[in-house]
Design a protein around this motif. Structure first.
Motif, PDB file in Angstrom:
ATOM      1  N   PHE A   1       0.820  -1.206   0.000  1.00 48.54           N
ATOM      2  CA  PHE A   1       0.000   0.000   0.000  1.00 48.54           C
ATOM      3  C   PHE A   1       0.863   1.269   0.000  1.00 48.54           C
ATOM      4  N   PHE A   2       1.863   1.310   0.890  1.00 44.63           N
ATOM      5  CA  PHE A   2       2.660   2.535   0.995  1.00 44.63           C
ATOM      6  C   PHE A   2       3.646   2.683  -0.167  1.00 44.63           C
ATOM      7  N   SER A   3       3.852   1.596  -0.928  1.00 42.14           N
ATOM      8  CA  SER A   3       4.690   1.727  -2.122  1.00 42.14           C
ATOM      9  C   SER A   3       3.889   2.250  -3.304  1.00 42.14           C
ATOM     10  N   ILE A   4       2.706   1.654  -3.536  1.00 44.77           N
ATOM     11  CA  ILE A   4       1.961   2.070  -4.740  1.00 44.77           C
ATOM     12  C   ILE A   4       1.403   3.482  -4.606  1.00 44.77           C
ATOM     13  N   THR A   5       1.224   3.952  -3.366  1.00 42.00           N
ATOM     14  CA  THR A   5       0.706   5.311  -3.204  1.00 42.00           C
ATOM     15  C   THR A   5       1.835   6.328  -3.115  1.00 42.00           C
ATOM     16  N   ASP A   6       3.068   5.858  -3.264  1.00 46.73           N
ATOM     17  CA  ASP A   6       4.219   6.749  -3.154  1.00 46.73           C
ATOM     18  C   ASP A   6       4.518   7.340  -4.527  1.00 46.73           C
ATOM     19  N   SER A   7       4.233   8.630  -4.706  1.00 45.02           N
ATOM     20  CA  SER A   7       4.425   9.223  -6.036  1.00 45.02           C
ATOM     21  C   SER A   7       5.583  10.222  -6.046  1.00 45.02           C
ATOM     22  N   SER A   8       6.481  10.111  -5.068  1.00 49.66           N
ATOM     23  CA  SER A   8       7.601  11.049  -5.005  1.00 49.66           C
ATOM     24  C   SER A   8       8.593  10.768  -6.143  1.00 49.66           C
TER      25      SER A   8
END
Lengths: 553, 105
Positions: free
Chosen positions: A517-524
């Protein structure tokens, strides 16, 4: 003699087999065992002296120069796994519960093929000294190294406490030394091996001990089977007459499907996340030797578990109800057939029954040697996490030389050794049965998911690994505390808040979902770069291109 | 590794073959091991009496004994099967890829 409470067969659960705990009675000095032990210590110190002369660089210190063969490494890995507590604990479990002991040991074995198929060679191709090298390969060094080092140190310290307390109790029982003296002795010898001899000494001490333990156990199993003309049916038939028919069938060890799944996940993924085991893959020269290591290790460990099964049944027919080993004082109070020193002494008494005083001395000395070898490997892994991950990569940001790093590692070893001695003494009378279980849960829930996804999932980002890994670690720790082993057995509450003994099913899921979850929502922008870097890493992981250069420092 | 080498290698037929064949092989063996082990413990969890049945009438040895030993041996055999193929076929492919990579450095 006071009753000896070994939690192994109590409610403390499966991992208690790895932790000898409870009150034990000091035994009279065992001279033949002490002489054989002194020979072992002399030989291992000579190895340490030899290894010290060959340990000049950081690579020598962490990985024995990378020149260990697959066979040697397989033996050393098996040695790491065959702790004294697992030798005595599993044979005691078979002795007490029969078939359940086999179910228990199988769980510990089946992680190995998975390690081979999924991580062994990739680990060798990507890493240098610690598994954090691999986990942080394309991610931000600071946070990932810190988390991985924290996971490593926590796993190592929990495991170390269990081993130190077990060591103190066992040595009290076998050699008649005081608990404190035993713990200090183990701590001091371990510091000597690791600081002077590094991985080379640690590996050879482990290999020699694995050879001695396998030889001794083989002799015992053959001696038992010879009594029954190598016919299992007559061995089992006699054992059933002594106890009852329930020892031939599964008992209460695996009770419900959720526990069965959760336990299996903890054992499989936990093994693949133990830092002192993962570190051994960097001691071989290439992926081919890494593979062979696992093949030999699986063979040795599987063979060892079959031996302990025979030894457990041998103890039922030759030790149980044998007046020579009966604890008469305890029998007068509690009835039944309690043996001297408690069930964990079943294999030790059997060694006397089949080989007399001399062989008893040998097996006792091997048990002590086993403890020394296992704590040395653990300490080296913990010290590497401190020096290579925290000091060199996080604090100095990679701007340090190998010699300084090695010096820090040696200081860390001494500190860890002293900490282990203190914790060993503090936890003497504590219920520590949950500690190895917790170590496996953390290894499975924090170390393994990050390691696995860093090698296989291109979309992994630093944020995902950090949040998900921490989530797995916290979930594992909290559920162990709220579960029956700590909440009820240690803290004395009536009812556990979390009903299962093994949290891995939940904590490993939490880690994987969290990382996802925290990878796919990471758009940095960072995340985009980390995803791009996957290709190069993947090619190296699969082929080893670039790996040679990185290890020749 | 330089980016141009990455770009070349990732489309290299040998590399693609290695990754495809080995991944499939490794996953197959992993699933076999998982099915064997979880089949074993879940059988015990759902119905322990299956493994507690004697091998045949009059014997005390139960079905569980050979089954348990077979699980141990299967773990060892599976690692053997993997190592055999990996140290032969996969290492040859890897060697070819490495040679190509070296030639292009």
């Amino acid at each position: 003699m006071k009753p000896i409470i070994f939690l192994l067969l109590g409610s403390a659960g499966i991992f208690a087999g790895e932790a000898i705990s409870g009150a034990v009675e000091k035994q009279p000095l065992n001279i033949s065992a002490i002489i054989m032990f002194l020979i072992f210590v002399g030989a291992t110190l000579a190895i340490t002296y030899w290894a010290a002369k060959r340990t000049k660089t950081a690579k020598d210190f962490y990985t024995a120069g990378g020149g260990i063969t697959g066979f040697q490494n397989g033996m050393a890995i098996a040695g790491d796994y065959m702790s004294a507590a697992s030798f005595l604990g599993i044979s005691a479990l078979v002795y007490g519960k029969g078939y359940d002991g086999l179910i228990y040991s199988i769980g510990f074995l089946v992680g190995w093929p998975i390690i081979l198929f999924m991580v062994a060679e990739q680990l060798r191709n990507l890493g240098k000294y610690t598994f954090a090298d691999v986990a942080s390969y394309r991610l931000r060094q600071m946070p990932i190294r810190t988390l991985a080092a924290f996971g490593s140190i926590l796993t190592v310290v929990l495991y170390l406490i269990a081993q130190m307390v077990g060591a103190g109790k066992l040595i009290q029982l076998l050699f008649g030394l005081d608990y404190e003296i035993a713990v200090v002795l183990v701590g001091v010898l371990m510091i000597l091996y690791v600081t002077f001899g590094g991985m080379l000494a640690t590996t050879w001490v482990q290999i020699i001990k694995a050879f001695l333990l396998l030889s001794g156990a083989t002799f015992m199993a053959i001696a038992v089977m010879a009594h029954y003309n190598f016919n299992f049916e007559s061995l089992f038939a006699t054992a059933v007459q002594m106890k009852d028919v329930s020892i031939m069938a599964p008992g209460k060890l695996v009770s419900d499907p959720i526990s069965a799944l959760s336990l299996g996940i903890a054992l499989m993924f936990g093994t693949a996340g133990l830092p002192h085991i993962l570190m051994r893959f960097f001691t071989v020269s290439d992926a081919k030797e890494a593979r062979k290591s696992v093949f030999y290790a699986t063979g040795f460990i599987g063979y060892f578990y079959i031996l302990t099964f025979i030894i457990g049944f041998g103890a039922i027919v030759m030790v149980f109800q044998n007046p020579q080993y009966l604890d008469l004082a305890k029998q007068a109070v509690d009835g039944g057939y309690p043996i001297l020193g408690g069930d964990n002494m079943a294999a030790i008494h059997l060694s006397h029954a089949v080989g007399g005083d001399f062989f008893l001395g040998f097996i006792s000395a091997v048990a002590f040697a086993t403890i020394l070898a296992v704590v040395s490997g653990l300490t080296l892994a913990g010290a590497s996490a401190i020096s290579h991950d925290l000091y060199a990569s996080v604090i100095k940001k990679g701007k340090t030389d190998g010699l300084m790093e090695m010096k820090v590692s040696k200081i860390a070893t001494v500190i860890l050794g002293i900490v282990a001695i203190f914790l060993g003494i503090i936890f003497e009378d504590q219920n520590i049965a949950f500690m190895v279980g917790l170590a496996f849960a953390i290894a499975a829930s924090a170390n393994f998911p990050i390691l696995f996804l860093s090698m296989y999932w291109s979309k992994l980002t630093t944020r995902g690994a950090l949040f998900g890994g921490s989530l797995g670690l916290l979930t594992a720790a909290v559920l162990v505390v709220l579960g029956p082993t700590v909440w009820v057995d240690v803290m004395g509450n009536a009812q556990a808040i979390f009903p299962y003994k093994y949290p891995a099913l939940f904590s490993v899921s939490a880690a994987f979902i969290g990382i996802w979850f925290f990878s796919i929502t990471d758009s940095s922008d960072e995340a985009a770069k980390e995803r791009e870097a996957f290709e190069a890493q993947y090619i190296r992981a699969q082929t080893g291109i670039g790996a040679e250069g990185a290890t020749e420092h | 590794m330089k980016q141009d080498m990455v770009d070349r290698l990732k489309n290299d037929p040998d590399f693609l073959k290695l990754v495809r064949v080995r991944s499939r092989f490794a996953w197959t063996l992993t699933i076999v091991m998982l099915v064997i082990y979880f089949g074993f413990v879940l059988t015990i969890a759902f119905d322990p009496s299956i493994l507690g049945t004697p091998l045949c009438d009059g014997l005390v040895t139960t079905v569980g004994i050979p089954v348990g030993i077979a699980v141990i041996i299967s773990a060892f055999l599976l690692t053997g099967i993997y190592v055999r193929r990996a140290n032969g076929e996969f290492d040859e492919l890897t060697h070819r890829i490495k040679m190509k990579a070296k030639g292009e450095v």
